[in-house]
Structure formats: structure tokens, C-alpha cells
Design a protein around this motif. Structure first.
Motif, PDB file in Angstrom:
ATOM      1  N   HIS A 187      87.635 121.580  13.388  1.00 49.56           N
ATOM      2  CA  HIS A 187      86.290 121.924  13.869  1.00 49.56           C
ATOM      3  C   HIS A 187      85.892 120.909  14.940  1.00 49.56           C
ATOM      4  O   HIS A 187      85.143 119.961  14.676  1.00 49.56           O
ATOM      5  N   THR A 188      86.380 121.115  16.144  1.00 50.16           N
ATOM      6  CA  THR A 188      86.179 120.123  17.201  1.00 50.16           C
ATOM      7  C   THR A 188      84.752 120.090  17.729  1.00 50.16           C
ATOM      8  O   THR A 188      84.418 119.220  18.536  1.00 50.16           O
ATOM      9  N   CYS A 189      83.899 120.998  17.269  1.00 51.11           N
ATOM     10  CA  CYS A 189      82.480 120.888  17.616  1.00 51.11           C
ATOM     11  C   CYS A 189      81.875 119.623  17.016  1.00 51.11           C
ATOM     12  O   CYS A 189      80.798 119.184  17.434  1.00 51.11           O
ATOM     13  N   LEU A 190      82.567 119.015  16.037  1.00 54.72           N
ATOM     14  CA  LEU A 190      82.085 117.787  15.404  1.00 54.72           C
ATOM     15  C   LEU A 190      82.393 116.546  16.233  1.00 54.72           C
ATOM     16  O   LEU A 190      81.884 115.465  15.940  1.00 54.72           O
ATOM     17  N   SER A 191      83.247 116.671  17.222  1.00 54.19           N
ATOM     18  CA  SER A 191      83.717 115.490  17.953  1.00 54.19           C
ATOM     19  C   SER A 191      83.696 115.748  19.453  1.00 54.19           C
ATOM     20  O   SER A 191      84.743 115.815  20.101  1.00 54.19           O
ATOM     21  N   GLY A 192      82.521 115.896  20.001  1.00 60.64           N
ATOM     22  CA  GLY A 192      82.387 116.203  21.417  1.00 60.64           C
ATOM     23  C   GLY A 192      82.787 115.058  22.319  1.00 60.64           C
ATOM     24  O   GLY A 192      82.638 113.881  21.977  1.00 60.64           O
ATOM     25  N   LYS A 193      83.268 115.402  23.485  1.00 62.88           N
ATOM     26  CA  LYS A 193      83.635 114.403  24.481  1.00 62.88           C
ATOM     27  C   LYS A 193      82.403 113.811  25.151  1.00 62.88           C
ATOM     28  O   LYS A 193      82.355 112.622  25.465  1.00 62.88           O
ATOM     29  N   ASP A 194      81.392 114.652  25.377  1.00 62.32           N
ATOM     30  CA  ASP A 194      80.170 114.239  26.049  1.00 62.32           C
ATOM     31  C   ASP A 194      78.978 114.317  25.100  1.00 62.32           C
ATOM     32  O   ASP A 194      79.062 114.952  24.038  1.00 62.32           O
ATOM     33  N   PRO A 195      77.844 113.721  25.452  1.00 69.34           N
ATOM     34  CA  PRO A 195      76.658 113.802  24.595  1.00 69.34           C
ATOM     35  C   PRO A 195      76.195 115.248  24.434  1.00 69.34           C
ATOM     36  O   PRO A 195      76.359 116.081  25.336  1.00 69.34           O
ATOM     37  N   VAL A 196      75.618 115.548  23.256  1.00 64.02           N
ATOM     38  CA  VAL A 196      75.080 116.890  23.034  1.00 64.02           C
ATOM     39  C   VAL A 196      73.849 117.089  23.911  1.00 64.02           C
ATOM     40  O   VAL A 196      73.158 116.142  24.278  1.00 64.02           O
ATOM     41  N   ARG A 197      73.564 118.361  24.224  1.00 65.47           N
ATOM     42  CA  ARG A 197      72.436 118.670  25.115  1.00 65.47           C
ATOM     43  C   ARG A 197      71.279 119.344  24.369  1.00 65.47           C
ATOM     44  O   ARG A 197      70.214 119.546  24.940  1.00 65.47           O
ATOM     45  N   PHE A 198      71.483 119.752  23.139  1.00 63.15           N
ATOM     46  CA  PHE A 198      70.467 120.484  22.372  1.00 63.15           C
ATOM     47  C   PHE A 198      70.086 121.785  23.081  1.00 63.15           C
ATOM     48  O   PHE A 198      68.939 122.209  23.036  1.00 63.15           O
ATOM     49  N   SER A 199      71.051 122.397  23.725  1.00 65.92           N
ATOM     50  CA  SER A 199      70.767 123.651  24.421  1.00 65.92           C
ATOM     51  C   SER A 199      71.990 124.565  24.361  1.00 65.92           C
ATOM     52  O   SER A 199      73.112 124.112  24.138  1.00 65.92           O
ATOM     53  N   ASP A 215      74.250 123.759  21.223  1.00 67.83           N
ATOM     54  CA  ASP A 215      75.418 122.989  20.773  1.00 67.83           C
ATOM     55  C   ASP A 215      75.121 122.221  19.489  1.00 67.83           C
ATOM     56  O   ASP A 215      75.978 122.098  18.610  1.00 67.83           O
ATOM     57  N   LEU A 216      73.893 121.693  19.353  1.00 71.06           N
ATOM     58  CA  LEU A 216      73.490 121.011  18.128  1.00 71.06           C
ATOM     59  C   LEU A 216      72.010 121.280  17.894  1.00 71.06           C
ATOM     60  O   LEU A 216      71.210 121.273  18.832  1.00 71.06           O
ATOM     61  N   SER A 217      71.667 121.516  16.654  1.00 67.22           N
ATOM     62  CA  SER A 217      70.260 121.746  16.304  1.00 67.22           C
ATOM     63  C   SER A 217      69.990 121.163  14.929  1.00 67.22           C
ATOM     64  O   SER A 217      70.891 120.999  14.105  1.00 67.22           O
ATOM     65  N   TYR A 218      68.698 120.845  14.674  1.00 63.38           N
ATOM     66  CA  TYR A 218      68.281 120.249  13.407  1.00 63.38           C
ATOM     67  C   TYR A 218      67.413 121.234  12.626  1.00 63.38           C
ATOM     68  O   TYR A 218      66.635 121.998  13.207  1.00 63.38           O
ATOM     69  N   HIS A 219      67.534 121.153  11.289  1.00 64.75           N
ATOM     70  CA  HIS A 219      66.833 122.090  10.421  1.00 64.75           C
ATOM     71  C   HIS A 219      66.359 121.367   9.158  1.00 64.75           C
ATOM     72  O   HIS A 219      66.960 120.385   8.732  1.00 64.75           O
ATOM     73  N   GLY A 220      65.298 121.858   8.586  1.00 70.01           N
ATOM     74  CA  GLY A 220      64.758 121.285   7.358  1.00 70.01           C
ATOM     75  C   GLY A 220      64.330 122.372   6.406  1.00 70.01           C
ATOM     76  O   GLY A 220      65.080 123.321   6.171  1.00 70.01           O
ATOM     77  N   ARG A 221      63.140 122.229   5.859  1.00 69.69           N
ATOM     78  CA  ARG A 221      62.642 123.272   4.958  1.00 69.69           C
ATOM     79  C   ARG A 221      62.333 124.556   5.713  1.00 69.69           C
ATOM     80  O   ARG A 221      62.224 125.625   5.121  1.00 69.69           O
ATOM     81  N   GLU A 222      62.174 124.417   7.023  1.00 73.56           N
ATOM     82  CA  GLU A 222      62.041 125.564   7.914  1.00 73.56           C
ATOM     83  C   GLU A 222      63.203 125.525   8.901  1.00 73.56           C
ATOM     84  O   GLU A 222      63.653 124.434   9.300  1.00 73.56           O
ATOM     85  N   PRO A 223      63.714 126.683   9.308  1.00 74.51           N
ATOM     86  CA  PRO A 223      64.805 126.670  10.281  1.00 74.51           C
ATOM     87  C   PRO A 223      64.327 126.156  11.632  1.00 74.51           C
ATOM     88  O   PRO A 223      63.173 126.366  12.010  1.00 74.51           O
ATOM     89  N   GLU A 233      59.312 108.749   6.960  1.00 79.65           N
ATOM     90  CA  GLU A 233      59.418 109.086   5.535  1.00 79.65           C
ATOM     91  C   GLU A 233      60.479 110.151   5.273  1.00 79.65           C
ATOM     92  O   GLU A 233      60.861 110.377   4.127  1.00 79.65           O
ATOM     93  N   LYS A 234      60.980 110.789   6.319  1.00 81.95           N
ATOM     94  CA  LYS A 234      61.943 111.861   6.148  1.00 81.95           C
ATOM     95  C   LYS A 234      63.281 111.308   5.668  1.00 81.95           C
ATOM     96  O   LYS A 234      63.849 110.408   6.274  1.00 81.95           O
ATOM     97  N   LYS A 235      63.778 111.862   4.558  1.00 75.92           N
ATOM     98  CA  LYS A 235      65.052 111.424   3.983  1.00 75.92           C
ATOM     99  C   LYS A 235      66.052 112.576   3.876  1.00 75.92           C
ATOM    100  O   LYS A 235      67.057 112.452   3.180  1.00 75.92           O
ATOM    101  N   ALA A 236      65.778 113.665   4.544  1.00 78.15           N
ATOM    102  CA  ALA A 236      66.680 114.813   4.499  1.00 78.15           C
ATOM    103  C   ALA A 236      66.884 115.335   5.910  1.00 78.15           C
ATOM    104  O   ALA A 236      65.996 115.242   6.762  1.00 78.15           O
ATOM    105  N   LEU A 237      68.058 115.902   6.148  1.00 74.04           N
ATOM    106  CA  LEU A 237      68.408 116.312   7.500  1.00 74.04           C
ATOM    107  C   LEU A 237      69.443 117.424   7.452  1.00 74.04           C
ATOM    108  O   LEU A 237      70.500 117.276   6.842  1.00 74.04           O
ATOM    109  N   GLY A 238      69.136 118.537   8.105  1.00 70.26           N
ATOM    110  CA  GLY A 238      70.098 119.617   8.269  1.00 70.26           C
ATOM    111  C   GLY A 238      70.591 119.641   9.705  1.00 70.26           C
ATOM    112  O   GLY A 238      69.799 119.655  10.642  1.00 70.26           O
ATOM    113  N   ILE A 239      71.899 119.631   9.900  1.00 70.87           N
ATOM    114  CA  ILE A 239      72.491 119.567  11.234  1.00 70.87           C
ATOM    115  C   ILE A 239      73.416 120.767  11.413  1.00 70.87           C
ATOM    116  O   ILE A 239      74.333 120.978  10.615  1.00 70.87           O
ATOM    117  N   LEU A 240      73.209 121.519  12.476  1.00 72.45           N
ATOM    118  CA  LEU A 240      74.039 122.678  12.779  1.00 72.45           C
ATOM    119  C   LEU A 240      74.816 122.435  14.072  1.00 72.45           C
ATOM    120  O   LEU A 240      74.231 122.232  15.132  1.00 72.45           O
TER     121      LEU A 240
END
Length: 642
Positions: A491-503, A512-520, A528-535
Motif C-alpha cells: 500500500h504505497t499510498c502510506l509512503s509518499g515521495k512528496d508531502p501530501v496536499r489534502f486535495s 490523497d489524505l483526509s482526517y475523520h472523527g465522529r463525523e466524516p 484535548e483530542k486523543k483520537a484520529l481517523g486517517i484516510l
């Protein structure tokens, strides 16, 4: 055979022997004419004194070629200003052939320069691994081979043991090895004091040894492989190790520790020498104020990976072309531990460490290094325990961000041990899914403990030698690590050559990368946030895997519910693993609930998004539930213990 003495060629520092001749080239900052002292290696007696002439001088560099000598039976020193000294550029050092030989006190710890074997026929080219594909395994050559399973008795503590274990390291999926110092260093600690001799002159007197310099830090002879590691022909056997590693697709990274008194030219000459002579692929540099810019700009080192924690911001960001500078700070380790051990960590800081990457330079990510607690000890000891080092526990880092989970040290309490195993699995998962170069320290994938010692620099014993364990739990952890490495590679999406763009700049339907929590699509803001969803969107990998990867980190004590975003193209969510257990299913089990996932406290759940149709019979109700995480070990393939 007739002995001859003539001017050398000044081509490179050190000693180089061909047939029956040997060229000595060395710098001496003096206007007096130096001499070469030849000694009999068998008894240490002076064999001959070779006086040099002004014709053998170029500036402060002297070069002389001797012929007609049996150099295998000789060693040498350089005489300058009436005193003899070891050639700083010596390619071989004699006198330390036996590791930590306390009898060397009798000979006043005498060492001398030796002679390298001429030529080597390389069989394998260097693999030239791209930084984004690199997975690094760090080890101490002696310590690693002392207890590693399958190593023959004659191979323990030396290069043969590493040769025997290289196939196992490659089988796990590691494609780079970082070796702690393997150049020649003083392996005994001893004190010295000044006395008046019978002539009334002040002399230095060396005392008996009091400890072993196990790690090898301190001033060394940086051009010579360590004789007690590599045998009677250390230069030859060092090349054999590198050649064998390259044949298995493994790069060799050497750790070099430089003190401030080492001249910059000597430092750079040493690095270039190891690249040219030993085909070394990279270096991890230790020491303050090193000439980082000169190292980065050296043309011989431009294709070499350089790891250092002292690069300036300007230097890092001006690099162009092949990425070869890498930051080695502990910026990844501590945000992770603060969250895991409930020491005021926060998900935002952790997310930044997971994705840190740069077009011009890279980062080394680890959850534990050799200079600190082992990974298992970070969750088994709340305090360091360095008493065996003999410094009243004053040595070593006081800032460990460690926790004992209820008991200091070993315990039979099942709840505590399960928490520790979960923390180790979560940490390994975080490292192997980070955007930088992941590094695993030898033994950390087998639950190795140093009994809370976070600075075993002098512990050449059961404390300092990694223990790989033979219990089922040790094997399960090794298998789990192998599964993580395989998952990263597939799963080479986990090891990008360049920084992610969030687009979604490829118009793939997901950024390319997005964050999720109790809401998508919403992570939430606040310390205070201690949880993190990463797509991670699979379309942004470097190959055609296309599977999306979702990591659901929950560092709260209790359960946390994560919303699962709807995937484009009819893809469904599949459950791979929750770090609360060893069970790993790379193919995944189809989730019954495609809208939300419940993750137990202190764990991370791994999901993949792919087209429906390849799932097993039955569906998983919730990641982290008893049904989702059965008690079994990963056993998809047999992997040798390493």
C-alpha cells in the motif's frame, strides 16, 4: 627480495599494498622530517626505522612507497617530533583483535597501523533503494549476533553472525540495515593519570580497565573496520558483508560518531573512503557542529543517504534532485508516547509527525532507538533503571515519557501484559504507516527488554544484547511486524515521495489524505483530542494497488466511535486488524456496518477500502469486538526469527 624506499604517489591517504609494495600517505603538521617505524606483529619489537626525505613531501603531506617487505607480518607507527603515533588514516588497526581484551593493560593498550588486503572482486551492485521504499533495521553487530537464534557459536559477536542472519532480515522485508559503529574504536574504558618518571619528566600512566565501551562511541580510527568484529583481514570481511547485503537487496547505513576534535577534512575523507572502498550506501552522523554543508556538497557523497540531526533549515530546503539528506530527531517518538502513556499528548501533534515529509529532504521515524528505552520497556517501566552502569542512575535521558501500566518491570498480571502488547503493536503500526523512513531497532519486534536501562553503553551482556525470545508471544510479535512491513509495501499510498496536499489533484474521488472523527471529513481541533481517523487514498500510491487505507487511532481509555466516509466507485470497508490483538487478515473481512466503526481505547484499527466481492464468508460486526479480533497469531507465511 631487495628492499627499496621511494617517493609515493600522494593519490590518497592511508596505506595501500599491491604485490610486494606498499604506499604510505599521511598528513603531519610539522616542519621536522618524520619517519615510519615498522614493528614485528608477533612480538611487537621494532623491526626497522624508515627515515623519509624532503623529496617525499608535498606541503604537509608525506608519501613513501616501500618494496621487498612481508607486510602481513608487520605493523607501523609514524614518528613525528620525537614521538610515535598511530596514523589517523590507517586502513587497518592492530592490537585490538580480541574484543575487550583486559590483558591489553599489560602492553599499555598499544595499537598500531596495519595493512589492507589489495583488491576485492565485487559480486553485487548496490540496490539503490528510493527513500520512500526504504525500511530500516538498526542493530549493534556484536550484540545482535550474541543471542540471535540460529547463529553458530563461532559466529556470535562477529561479522559471520551478521552474514548468517542477513537472509532472515531480508525475509522480513527490511531493505536497509543501520550498523552502530563498526570502525575501529577503543572497546575498554580506562583512566589515566600523570606521574613523574625517574628523569623528573611528567608522563601519562594508563590504569587497568574498569568497563567495556560496548556501543563504541568516542574517538575512533575512522578508516579501519573493527578487527574484533571482522577478523584477521577486517577490510576483506567488511566488504563481504556489504556485498552479501547488496545481493539480498539490502543497503548498508553506517553510524559514525565524531567528537569536536576531529578535523573536518579527516571526517569528510573518512566518509568518502567508506563509499569508495566499501560501497557504503549511507551514514547516520552523531556529533555536534559537524560540517553538514560540506558533507552535503561533497560530490562523492551526493548519491549517499546522510542522516543527521544538525542540518540547518537553509541547507535542507536548498537541496535539489535526488533526496539524500534525512533528519533524525526524536520528533516522532515522543508525540506517540505522550498519547499512548496519557501524558498530555494530542492527536493534532501526532498527525503532523505521521505525515511529515518534504520534497527536498526526508525524516527518520522510530518509536524507540538504541539510545533510550527499548520499545517494550517504554510501556513496562515508569523510571529508568541504569544502576548497573555504575553511575548511581545519573546517566541516561531522564525524559522517557514511559509508563509501567501498573507494575514496574516484569509481571504475571495478564491485564498489564495485554496493555503492553497492545502498546507495542500500536507503536509498530504507527512507525510502519508513517510518511518518512521507518526504523525498527533490533529486538523491538520481539519484545526485547533491557530491564529499564535506557543507556546500556557499557552493558556487553544480557542487558545490552537483544533477546529475541522463543515463546509464542515473541514469535507472534515478529509475525505481526512482518505483516506490517508487507502491508506497507503493498500500500504505497502510506509512503509518499512528496508531502501530501489534502486535495484530490488526480480526480480520483478522494483527496490523497483526509482526517475523520465522529463525523466524516472532520477531525476536530484542540489539544484535548486523543483520537484520529486517517484516510489514505489508494489512487495516490506509486503502483496500481488502489486499495484505500483507513487508520483509526483511539488513545482514550474508553471506546471511540468513528464515522466511515462513503467510498467512491462502490468500494466497501474491510477490517484488517485492531492492535488489541495479533490477528491480521491482509485480505480483510467485510464490515457489516459501513457507516461507523467502534475502536477500543488505546488501540488502532486498520481498514482497507476495495471493491466488493473478494470478502470471506460472513461479515465483521465492529472492529475491536470479540468477533472482529479473535485470539490467534498472524501466520500467513513462515518468517525466520531475526
Amino acid at each position: 627480495m631487495k628492499k627499496t624506499v621511494r617517493t609515493g604517489d600522494f593519490s590518497q591517504f592511508g596505506t595501500y599494498c599491491y604485490a610486494d609494495s606498499c604506499t604510505f600517505t599521511f598528513p603531519v603538521q610539522t616542519d621536522l622530517v618524520p619517519a615510519i617505524l615498522l614493528f614485528d606483529r608477533a612480538d611487537g619489537s621494532l623491526s626497522e626505522r624508515i627515515e623519509l626525505t624532503p623529496a617525499m613531501r608535498l606541503g604537509h603531506v608525506w608519501s613513501v612507497t616501500l618494496s621487498g617487505y612481508d607486510f602481513k607480518k608487520l605493523s607501523y607507527l609514524i614518528e613525528r617530533d620525537g614521538h610515535s603515533e598511530v596514523d589517523r588514516y590507517a586502513c587497518v588497526i592492530t592490537g585490538r583483535e580480541k574484543w575487550a581484551d583486559e590483558d591489553r593493560y599489560i602492553s599499555n593498550y598499544r595499537i598500531a597501523g596495519g595493512f589492507a588486503v589489495a583488491g576485492y572482486s565485487w559480486k553485487n551492485a548496490a540496490p539503490s533503494i528510493a527513500p520512500e521504499d526504504m525500511i530500516l533495521y538498526k542493530l549493534h553487530l556484536r550484540g545482535f549476533t550474541m543471542k540471535a537464534p540460529g547463529v553458530k557459536s563461532r559466529s556470535r559477536g562477529n561479522y559471520r553472525g551478521l552474514l548468517e542472519k542477513l537472509p532472515a532480515i531480508a525475509a522480513y522485508g527490511f531493505n536497509a540495515i543501520e550498523l552502530m559503529p563498526v570502525y575501529e574504536f577503543e572497546d575498554l574504558y580506562f583512566r589515566s593519570h600523570l606521574e613523574m618518571d625517574e628523569k623528573g619528566e611528567t608522563v601519562t600512566v594508563n590504569e587497568e580497565p574498569y568497563a567495556v565501551n560496548y556501543w563504541g562511541y568516542g574517538t575512533g580510527y575512522y578508516f579501519a573496520p573493527k578487527a574484533s568484529y571482522f577478523g584477521a583481514e577486517p577490510d576483506l570481511h567488511m566488504k563481504e558483508v556489504v556485498d552479501a547485503a547488496h545481493g539480498l537487496g539490502i543497503e548498508i547505513i553506517l553510524e559514525f560518531s565524531f567528537e569536536k576534535k576531529i578535523p573536518d577534512d579527516e571526517l569528510i575523507d573518512a566518509l568518502v573512503y567508506w563509499v569508495k572502498e566499501y560501497h557504503i550506501d549511507g551514514f547516520r552522523l552523531l556529533g555536534a557542529g559537524l560540517p553538514a554543508e560540506r558533507i552535503a556538497d561533497n560530490p562523492y557523497l551526493s548519491g549517499t543517504k546522510i542522516f543527521y540531526n544538525g542540518f540547518s533549515y537553509e541547507l535542507l530546503n536548498r537541496e535539489q534532485g535526488t533526496k539524500h539528506l534525512f533528519v533524525t530527531d526524536d520528533g516522532f517518538q515522543y508525540p506517540l508516547r505522550r498519547l499512548q502513556n496519557h501524558m498530555d499528548g494530542n492527536a493534532a501533534e501526532f498527525s503532523e509527525m505521521l505525515r511529515r515529509q518534504n520534497r527536498s529532504y526526508g525524516y527518520l521515524n522510530y518509536a524507540a532507538d538504541s539510545t533510550g528505552m527499548t520499545l517494550y520497556d517504554a510501556y513496562s517501566y515508569g523510571d529508568k533503571h541504569n544502576e548497573p552502569n555504575g553511575e548511581n542512575n545519573r546517566d541516561g535521558n531522564n525524559y522517557n515519557v514511559s509508563a509501567n501500566n501498573g507494575y514496574e518491570g516484569e509481571t504475571k498480571n495478564r491485564v498489564t501484559n495485554r496493555l503492553r502488547l497492545t502498546s507495542v503493536r500500536t507503536a509498530l503500526l504507527a512507525v510502519l504507516t508513517s510518511q518518512g523512513i521507518p526504523m525498527v531497532n533490533a529486538g523491538d519486534g520481539s519484545l526485547n527488554s533491557q530491564a529499564g536501562n535506557n543507556n546500556p553503553y557499557c552493558q556487553d551482556n544480557e542487558i545490552g544484547w537483544p533477546d529475541f525470545g522463543r515463546k509464542k508471544v515473541n514469535k507472534d510479535m515478529r509475525d505481526y511486524l512482518a505483516a506490517l512491513i508487507a502491508f506497507r509495501k503493498s500500500h504505497t499510498c502510506l509512503s509518499g515521495k512528496d508531502p501530501v496536499r489534502f486535495s484530490d489533484y488526480l480526480h480520483a474521488g478522494l483527496p490523497d489524505l483526509s482526517y475523520h472523527g465522529r463525523e466524516p471529513w472532520i477531525m476536530g481541533i484542540g489539544n484535548e483530542k486523543k483520537a484520529l481517523g486517517i484516510l489514505f487514498a489508494g489512487a495516490y500510491g506509486r503502483r496500481e494497488e488502489m486499495e484505500d487505507v483507513m487508520l483509526l487511532y483511539n488513545f482514550y481509555y474508553g471506546e471511540e466511535t468513528f464515522a466511515l466516509p462513503t467510498l467512491p466507485g462502490g468500494k466497501k470497508w474491510y477490517f484488517v486488524n485492531n492492535t488489541g490483538d495479533f490477528a491480521w487478515n491482509a485480505a480483510g473481512d467485510l464490515l457489516h456496518d459501513q457507516k461507523a466503526a467502534i475502536v477500543p481505547g488505546g488501540t488502532c484499527t486498520v481498514l482497507i477500502g476495495k471493491a466488493e466481492g473478494s470478502e470471506k464468508k460472513g461479515k465483521v460486526n465492529q472492529p475491536g469486538s470479540a468477533k472482529a479480533v479473535p485470539e490467534k497469531s498472524f501466520a500467513e507465511k513462515a518468517v525466520p526469527a531475526s
